[in-house]
Write a protein that holds these residues in place. Structure first.
Motif, mmCIF file in Angstrom:
data_model
loop_
_atom_site.group_PDB
_atom_site.id
_atom_site.type_symbol
_atom_site.label_atom_id
_atom_site.label_comp_id
_atom_site.label_asym_id
_atom_site.label_seq_id
_atom_site.Cartn_x
_atom_site.Cartn_y
_atom_site.Cartn_z
ATOM 1 N N TYR A 95 41.141 36.739 36.998
ATOM 2 C CA TYR A 95 40.178 36.531 38.078
ATOM 3 C C TYR A 95 40.791 35.714 39.211
ATOM 4 O O TYR A 95 40.610 36.022 40.394
ATOM 5 C CB TYR A 95 38.934 35.827 37.525
ATOM 6 C CG TYR A 95 37.926 35.459 38.586
ATOM 7 C CD1 TYR A 95 36.927 36.352 38.952
ATOM 8 C CD2 TYR A 95 37.975 34.220 39.230
ATOM 9 C CE1 TYR A 95 36.002 36.023 39.937
ATOM 10 C CE2 TYR A 95 37.062 33.885 40.212
ATOM 11 C CZ TYR A 95 36.077 34.787 40.562
ATOM 12 O OH TYR A 95 35.171 34.463 41.546
ATOM 13 N N ARG A 179 37.726 44.096 48.050
ATOM 14 C CA ARG A 179 36.785 44.823 47.191
ATOM 15 C C ARG A 179 37.070 44.549 45.714
ATOM 16 O O ARG A 179 36.143 44.395 44.906
ATOM 17 C CB ARG A 179 36.867 46.322 47.476
ATOM 18 C CG ARG A 179 36.296 46.749 48.828
ATOM 19 C CD ARG A 179 36.333 48.266 48.965
ATOM 20 N NE ARG A 179 35.907 48.717 50.274
ATOM 21 C CZ ARG A 179 34.639 48.908 50.632
ATOM 22 N NH1 ARG A 179 33.671 48.674 49.751
ATOM 23 N NH2 ARG A 179 34.337 49.333 51.847
ATOM 24 N N ALA A 183 34.348 42.757 43.164
ATOM 25 C CA ALA A 183 33.873 43.355 41.914
ATOM 26 C C ALA A 183 33.866 42.321 40.792
ATOM 27 O O ALA A 183 32.949 42.291 39.958
ATOM 28 C CB ALA A 183 34.752 44.543 41.544
ATOM 29 N N GLN A 184 34.881 41.458 40.776
ATOM 30 C CA GLN A 184 34.951 40.395 39.777
ATOM 31 C C GLN A 184 33.960 39.269 40.098
ATOM 32 O O GLN A 184 33.226 38.797 39.227
ATOM 33 C CB GLN A 184 36.372 39.822 39.738
ATOM 34 C CG GLN A 184 37.451 40.823 39.377
ATOM 35 C CD GLN A 184 37.450 41.157 37.907
ATOM 36 O OE1 GLN A 184 37.149 40.315 37.073
ATOM 37 N NE2 GLN A 184 37.787 42.394 37.579
ATOM 38 N N ARG A 185 33.935 38.869 41.341
ATOM 39 C CA ARG A 185 33.099 37.735 41.747
ATOM 40 C C ARG A 185 31.616 38.021 41.577
ATOM 41 O O ARG A 185 30.854 37.199 41.050
ATOM 42 C CB ARG A 185 33.411 37.388 43.203
ATOM 43 C CG ARG A 185 32.584 36.217 43.748
ATOM 44 C CD ARG A 185 31.745 36.696 44.923
ATOM 45 N NE ARG A 185 30.957 35.608 45.465
ATOM 46 C CZ ARG A 185 29.648 35.481 45.285
ATOM 47 N NH1 ARG A 185 28.979 36.362 44.556
ATOM 48 N NH2 ARG A 185 28.987 34.467 45.817
ATOM 49 N N ASP A 186 31.165 39.197 42.021
ATOM 50 C CA ASP A 186 29.737 39.511 41.969
ATOM 51 C C ASP A 186 29.252 39.731 40.537
ATOM 52 O O ASP A 186 28.071 39.549 40.243
ATOM 53 C CB ASP A 186 29.445 40.751 42.819
ATOM 54 C CG ASP A 186 29.632 40.477 44.306
ATOM 55 O OD1 ASP A 186 29.730 39.294 44.677
ATOM 56 O OD2 ASP A 186 29.690 41.443 45.087
ATOM 57 N N THR A 187 30.166 40.131 39.651
ATOM 58 C CA THR A 187 29.787 40.280 38.246
ATOM 59 C C THR A 187 29.598 38.920 37.587
ATOM 60 O O THR A 187 28.654 38.709 36.818
ATOM 61 C CB THR A 187 30.859 41.081 37.488
ATOM 62 O OG1 THR A 187 30.984 42.381 38.081
ATOM 63 C CG2 THR A 187 30.489 41.230 36.021
ATOM 64 N N ARG A 188 30.478 37.987 37.910
ATOM 65 C CA ARG A 188 30.421 36.660 37.283
ATOM 66 C C ARG A 188 29.380 35.746 37.918
ATOM 67 O O ARG A 188 28.687 35.004 37.225
ATOM 68 C CB ARG A 188 31.789 35.979 37.381
ATOM 69 C CG ARG A 188 32.871 36.620 36.539
ATOM 70 C CD ARG A 188 34.058 35.685 36.453
ATOM 71 N NE ARG A 188 35.149 36.236 35.671
ATOM 72 C CZ ARG A 188 36.079 35.502 35.068
ATOM 73 N NH1 ARG A 188 36.034 34.187 35.161
ATOM 74 N NH2 ARG A 188 37.047 36.069 34.388
ATOM 75 N N PRO A 190 26.647 36.357 40.506
ATOM 76 C CA PRO A 190 25.812 37.110 41.451
ATOM 77 C C PRO A 190 24.846 36.239 42.250
ATOM 78 O O PRO A 190 24.394 36.659 43.323
ATOM 79 C CB PRO A 190 25.051 38.077 40.537
ATOM 80 C CG PRO A 190 25.022 37.397 39.206
ATOM 81 C CD PRO A 190 26.320 36.662 39.105
ATOM 82 N N SER A 199 37.156 30.699 39.052
ATOM 83 C CA SER A 199 36.567 31.123 37.779
ATOM 84 C C SER A 199 35.563 30.110 37.250
ATOM 85 O O SER A 199 34.772 30.426 36.359
ATOM 86 C CB SER A 199 37.671 31.348 36.739
ATOM 87 O OG SER A 199 38.436 30.169 36.558
#
Length: 245
Positions: A95, A179, A183-188, A190, A199
């Motif tokens: 991440y 992008r 994808a990683q940031r918005d999953t962890r 939101p 992280s």
């Protein structure tokens, strides 16, 4: 040092020699001017002591002895450096790798100061007013933009919109790397408002970014290498100085 409180030519001369081992002699001269201004109401003869030959010659001598110390400037980043960093990433980046590369390319192509992307190391200087928020980010097919709420020349927090074009089919495409990070940031995270998050869910600090940058490229680069490198790349591409400014 058991010197008398009253400023004399000798004590000012000692001050010049001592401080010149810690500061540039030109800065010490400015300090003397400030000292005279503040102490003159209490010691009317302080300016006469400042103008005495021993003080003037002490300052001139320290400028000759220590005034031409080499300046240790960090070099600007280049596109070659960016390619090198991308190649050194692991096949399955963590991440923090996604975050670092997205910030690196955004800062380079957006001519941003590192302080505009990170939090200061000193907690007392941290201000959430300076954080770039996730909801201000706008993604399009060929570019992305976000609101920079504060920068060095923005005294009244008016803010600016930063717009960065994509580089299709290039490993340095800032849009594709952003992008991938999102994808990683918005999953962890939101629900967290800041755009750039480590992280741990906290804004990255200045030292966090610089330590990773130097891990890839060595100690001859630092925070300002980001902005100066982007400006140099534009100049090499033939962009006019006025447009870069």
């Amino acid at each position: 040092h058991n010197f008398p409180v009253t400023p004399t030519a000798n004590t000012l001369s000692f001050f010049v020699v001592y401080m010149s081992h810690h500061l540039k002699p030109a800065t010490v001269g400015s300090y003397l001017s400030g000292i005279c201004h503040l102490m003159e109401p209490y010691y009317p003869d302080v300016r006469a002591a400042r103008a005495s030959p021993v003080v003037v010659r002490s300052l001139a001598g320290m400028k000759k002895l220590r005034g031409l110390q080499p300046t240790n400037r960090k070099r600007a980043l280049s596109r070659k450096d960016l390619h090198s960093i991308i190649r050194l990433l692991p096949p399955e980046p963590a991440y923090e790798d996604f975050l670092f590369v997205a910030m690196l390319l955004t800062g380079f192509f957006g001519l941003l100061r590192l302080g505009e992307l990170t939090f200061p190391n000193n907690v007392r200087k941290c201000s959430f007013k300076k954080l770039t928020m996730r909801h201000t980010l706008s993604l399009e097919e060929t570019r992305f933009s976000f609101t920079l709420p504060f920068h060095k020349a923005d005294r009244f927090y008016a803010g600016n919109t930063v717009m960065i074009e994509s580089l299709p089919d290039s490993p340095l495409d800032p849009l594709s790397h952003l992008r991938a990070y999102l994808a990683q940031r918005d999953t962890r995270f939101p629900l967290l408002p800041a755009l750039w998050l480590t992280s741990e869910g906290r804004p990255p600090t200045y030292s966090w970014f610089v330590s990773r940058l130097q891990r890839f490229l060595g100690n001859d680069v630092a925070g300002h290498s980001l902005r100066s490198g982007g400006a140099t790349a534009l100049a090499l591409a033939g962009i006019s100085d006025n447009a870069i400014q």
